[in-house]
Design an enzyme around this catalytic site. Structure first.
Site: not given
Length: 498
Positions: A53, A126, A336
């Site tokens: 990303h 997404n 993350y």
């Protein structure tokens, strides 16, 4: 009246034009500390781009609750209709690097940060309701196939289709990626999904499994390969251009937050694994329930500060919203936040864009690089917990999450039977897509497969055959047509100029 230029330490600067030298033709002096500061800072202006990303676009706005869902969640943000909070969203490509073209065929990231009164809540998703793999054990391998070959330093369709053929669960997401939905015209014309299965619990401690859907209030619009290729020839930044200009012009994009809800006990008897990220929940069985409206009405004053520094993680949740046994979600809860610690630093959540805006913050994290904020424990002598000091930060047992009722022996389980991975893509292919959409799917996939070896193509045809024979036949025919066209082109003699 203009402001006075200073060093980063606040000292006024007499000039910003020339270096300090020994005479008009002499060498630059080391004591020109402002020259050194400017050069040293420039060398450090870039931070590591996101491993996934990397290329993204974002905006700020407001979330407003429009429907009562207190029967499912006790989260304070949902406590009354009309309640609002600030939000920040970042949309992105998945595989592309920081300089990639916006209109490449790729899945798009869709992340939203809600600045609630109980802390920040992040939904990291997404523009598709599913993903390529359901187990994070395969995630690093999958991402490597989307990046550059270590020898050629080029993207490798061979690697992509080789991996997908070995992981049949990928076929659902690959079908969506190669369909008309694979190239949105810009972030304002696509749906968003939390993708994972999460949970909510209400004031009675009753848990429900949920899926988050961000339903685009603008028309859904996509590009063909041909249109995208022409556009990329003139601009690689059309997503950023379209989004920024729309908001600057007062055309504010909106999405409606909806949830799908499944009673906790129903997960045990459901006909599919509701925690499998490669599966959707049928809307006929679990209809969309509206929650609220997101409106993005402000461009950030500084893109780097607000969008590049934005750090989203599913570990950011609030009381009333929880996790699930979704394997990918469980792994992302760690990965993350850890990626942000590497990319931005130990105290990345103290950066203004990541810090809570509507909730006080009290914790016992200590020291480390770039510790630029004061102690936040509530008492100067309280740098550990438990302690004796009145007013220091204490846990709040009232926000304890009810226990998960799913358990089992610890093992490495295979989650699905042989045909389960093909049922939903089969329905998508035969019942959702019309013949024109299927034809474009065949052509798009054939184009993506063109550089692949015959062995990889045959393995992928075998996967498509299990979805539906027409699917495999259509892609095979499109590949063969492309091969004939390339062969004819190669055999055409080149005219030599006189």
């Amino acid at each position: 009246m203009s402001k006075r230029l200073t060093t980063t330490a606040g000292a006024p600067m007499p000039t910003n034009e020339t270096s300090k030298t020994a005479g008009s033709r002499g060498p630059v002096l080391l004591d020109d500390y402002q020259l050194i500061e400017k050069l040293a800072h420039q060398n450090r202006e870039r931070i590591p781009e996101r491993a996934v990303h990397a290329k993204g676009w974002g905006a700020e706005g407001t979330f407003t609750v429009t429907h009562d869902i207190s029967q499912y969640s006790c989260a304070a943000i949902f406590s009354e209709v009309g309640k609002t909070c600030e939000i920040l969203s970042r949309w992105s490509t998945v595989a592309g690097e920081l300089g990639a073209a916006d209109s490449e065929r790729d899945v798009r990231g869709f992340s939203v940060k809600f600045y609630t009164e109980e802390g920040n809540w992040d939904v990291v998703g997404n523009n598709t309701p599913i993903f390529f793999v359901r187990d994070a054990y395969k995630f690093p391998d999958f991402i490597r196939t989307q990046k550059r070959h270590p020898r050629t330093n080029l993207r490798s369709p061979e690697a992509m289709f080789d991996f997908w053929a070995a992981q049949p669960e990928c076929v659902h997401q690959v079908t969506i990626l190669m369909s008309d939905r694979g190239i949105p015209v810009n972030p304002m014309h696509m749906h968003g999904y939390g993708s994972h299965t999460y949970s909510m619990w209400n004031a009675k401690g009753e848990r429900h499994w949920v899926k988050f859907h961000f339903r685009c209030q603008q028309e859904i619009r996509n590009r063909s390969n041909e249109d995208a290729e022409k556009l990329i020839g003139s601009t690689r930044e059309n997503f950023q251009e379209d989004l920024f200009n729309a908001i600057e012009g007062g055309d504010y994009p909106k999405w409606e937050l909806n949830i799908q809800v499944m009673p906790e006990a129903e997960a045990e008897t459901c006909g599919f694994n509701p925690f499998d990220l490669t599966k959707v929940w049928p809307h006929a069985d679990y209809p969309l329930i509206p929650v609220g409206m997101l409106e993005f009405n402000r461009n950030p004053d500084n893109y780097f500060q607000s969008i590049e520094n934005a750090a989203y993680s599913p570990s950011n949740k609030i009381p009333g919203i929880g996790f699930s046994p979704d394997k990918m979600l469980q792994a992302r809860v760690f990965s993350y936040a850890d990626a942000h610690r590497y990319r931005l630093g130990t105290h990345y959540e103290a950066l203004p864009v990541n810090a809570p805006k509507a909730a006080p913050m009290h914790h016992y994290h200590k020291d480390g690089a770039m510790r630029f904020f004061p102690q936040q424990t509530g008492h100067p002598d309280a740098y550990y917990e438990p302690n004796q000091y009145e007013g220091s930060a204490r846990p709040d047992p009232s926000v304890q999450e009810p226990p998960l009722r799913i358990s089992g022996d610890a093992d490495r389980y295979v989650q699905e039977e042989a045909d389960a991975d093909y049922i939903q893509p089969r329905k998508l292919y035969t019942e959702v897509f019309d013949q024109a959409q299927r034809d474009r799917l065949h052509e798009n996939m054939a184009g993506a497969m063109a550089p692949c070896s015959e062995s990889v193509k045959e393995r992928w045809y075998a996967v498509l055959e299990k979805v539906h024979p027409d699917y495999a036949a259509g892609v095979r025919a499109a590949c063969e047509k492309d091969e004939v066209a390339i062969s004819v082109t190669d055999e055409t003699p080149t005219k030599v100029a006189d």
